[in-house]
Design an enzyme around this catalytic site. Structure first.
Site, PDB file in Angstrom:
ATOM      1  N   ARG A 261      52.683  16.583  22.598  1.00 37.19           N
ATOM      2  CA  ARG A 261      53.574  16.392  21.465  1.00 37.19           C
ATOM      3  C   ARG A 261      54.728  16.934  21.863  1.00 37.19           C
ATOM      4  NH1 ARG A 261      53.463  20.926  18.219  1.00 37.19           N
ATOM      5  NH2 ARG A 261      51.514  21.698  18.725  1.00 37.19           N
ATOM      6  N   HIS A 265      54.205  20.954  15.296  1.00 38.73           N
ATOM      7  CA  HIS A 265      52.816  20.429  14.746  1.00 38.73           C
ATOM      8  C   HIS A 265      53.187  19.840  13.561  1.00 38.73           C
ATOM      9  CE1 HIS A 265      48.747  20.442  13.642  1.00 38.73           C
ATOM     10  NE2 HIS A 265      48.921  20.930  12.766  1.00 38.73           N
ATOM     11  N   TYR A 274      55.712  29.458  20.527  1.00 38.61           N
ATOM     12  CA  TYR A 274      54.485  29.605  21.416  1.00 38.61           C
ATOM     13  C   TYR A 274      54.429  28.955  22.582  1.00 38.61           C
ATOM     14  CZ  TYR A 274      53.439  25.460  18.296  1.00 38.61           C
ATOM     15  OH  TYR A 274      53.440  24.275  17.702  1.00 38.61           O
TER      16      TYR A 274
END
Length: 370
Positions: A261, A265, A274
């Site tokens: 990805r 998100h 992160y």
């Protein structure tokens, strides 16, 4: 595509094109017409542009929270092209590319604007309503597949989900039921390495996700999800096995499509918190659009002029889709329409009260924040 492509160890990843678009396994290049190959790339390009436009609309306050697909076009387009039109797709919330390959009803954008009418339109292209809760749609897909088998239909149920869904109980229940009753279900796991902020290695101690199928009595195969041609070939073979083509037995199959990805998100997420930029850039070197474009150029099926025409067509269609969605005049009483199959006296009373408020005060007054 021969079923041999499915008879591999779960960690023997299937690949047809390398990251530069060069053929690494000629046997895995699907037998598609030149027009179909170019169409596949055009849909991948459309999906990327759709993604960019949706994010832009959300940033402008014209769309709700949105889940980006960037980086996953190869698996979504490649796998859907391998299906029959009558096969039914069940998906999570990031597989916009699968809908692009099915024609993308313009009403789909309405869903992201907050209108359930966008979900209803998907039934016309054999796609179940979008699922937000993680993994909850897997048992639905297996139930549909079992019903298709009971009816004697030669149709597959293809269910998309992320790597994070493999940690949900619904995943295991669906896999177990599918294995016991040999349902014609293709489990398609889009392993994009991150379940929001949780990396794949924190999801499970298994070497691969594909090997999880072993516990339920059917095969799992791992494919390079950023290789649209390999994804097509694997899904084609999986679909044939699922429906029992050529006189075979119907049975489920698990596909782990390894990909990444690129973006957040959702538009409510900040991936910089992160993960490292270096990791993202490393995966961008494997971009499915770049490798498919290189492959088509090497086959003399694509050039700069054709891409320019393609982009003009894409932007024109996207403009029409967005214009249609933004011109939609929602009816506030639709809130009560689908609460039950048939309305109840209590719902009727609530609708009448609501309509009375609108008549007395007007919609503008009801929309005021104070």
């Amino acid at each position: 595509m021969t079923q041999d492509v499915l008879n591999r160890a779960p960690d023997d990843r299937v690949q047809a094109l390398d990251s530069d678009g060069e053929i690494v396994d000629p046997d895995l290049i699907p037998d598609l017409s030149d027009e179909s190959l170019v169409s596949m790339y055009r849909d991948m390009r459309f999906a990327r542009r759709f993604d960019e436009r949706m994010i832009s609309l959300q940033r402008q306050g014209r769309l709700g929270t949105y889940s980006s697909l960037a980086g996953q076009e190869g698996s979504q387009i490649g796998s859907t092209y391998a299906l029959a039109d009558e096969d039914t797709i069940f998906y999570q919330y990031r597989e916009h590319g699968a809908l692009v390959a099915r024609g993308l009803p313009w009403e789909y954008v309405l869903y992201w604007m907050g209108h359930e009418a966008g979900n209803a339109a998907l039934g016309d292209v054999n796609v179940f309503p979008l699922n937000i809760s993680i993994g909850a749609h897997l048992p639905h897909a297996v139930g549909w597949s079992w019903a298709a088998k009971k009816k004697g239909d030669e149709r597959a149920g293809v269910v998309h989900f992320g790597d994070g869904a493999t940690s949900e109980g619904d995943f295991h229940e669906a896999m177990n039921f599918a294995g016991v009753f040999e349902t014609p279900t293709v489990f398609f796991c889009n392993n994009n390495q991150w379940a929001i902020s949780v990396p794949r290695e924190r999801q499970t101690a298994s070497r691969t996700l594909a090997q999880k199928a072993d516990a339920y009595g059917f095969d799992g195969v791992q494919v390079d999800g950023m290789d649209p041609l390999a994804t097509y070939s694997v899904t084609e073979a999986a679909r044939e096995r699922a429906v029992g083509a050529n006189g075979g037995e119907q049975e489920p199959i698990f596909i782990e499509a390894v990909q990444y990805r690129f973006g957040a998100h959702t538009t409510a997420d900040d991936p910089d918190v992160y993960r490292d930029d270096a990791e993202v850039e490393e995966w961008r070197e494997r971009d499915s659009l770049d490798r498919m474009e290189a492959f088509l150029r090497n086959c003399n099926l694509l050039d700069d002029e054709k891409i320019d025409v393609m982009d003009d067509t894409i932007d024109e269609r996207l403009g029409e889709i967005i214009d249609n969605a933004e011109a939609h005049a929602p009816d506030p009483t639709d809130l009560f329409t689908d609460v039950y199959d048939e309305s109840t006296s209590n719902i009727d009373e609530q609708r009448e009260y609501f309509e009375g408020l609108r008549e007395r005060h007007g919609d503008d007054a009801l929309l005021e924040s104070e």
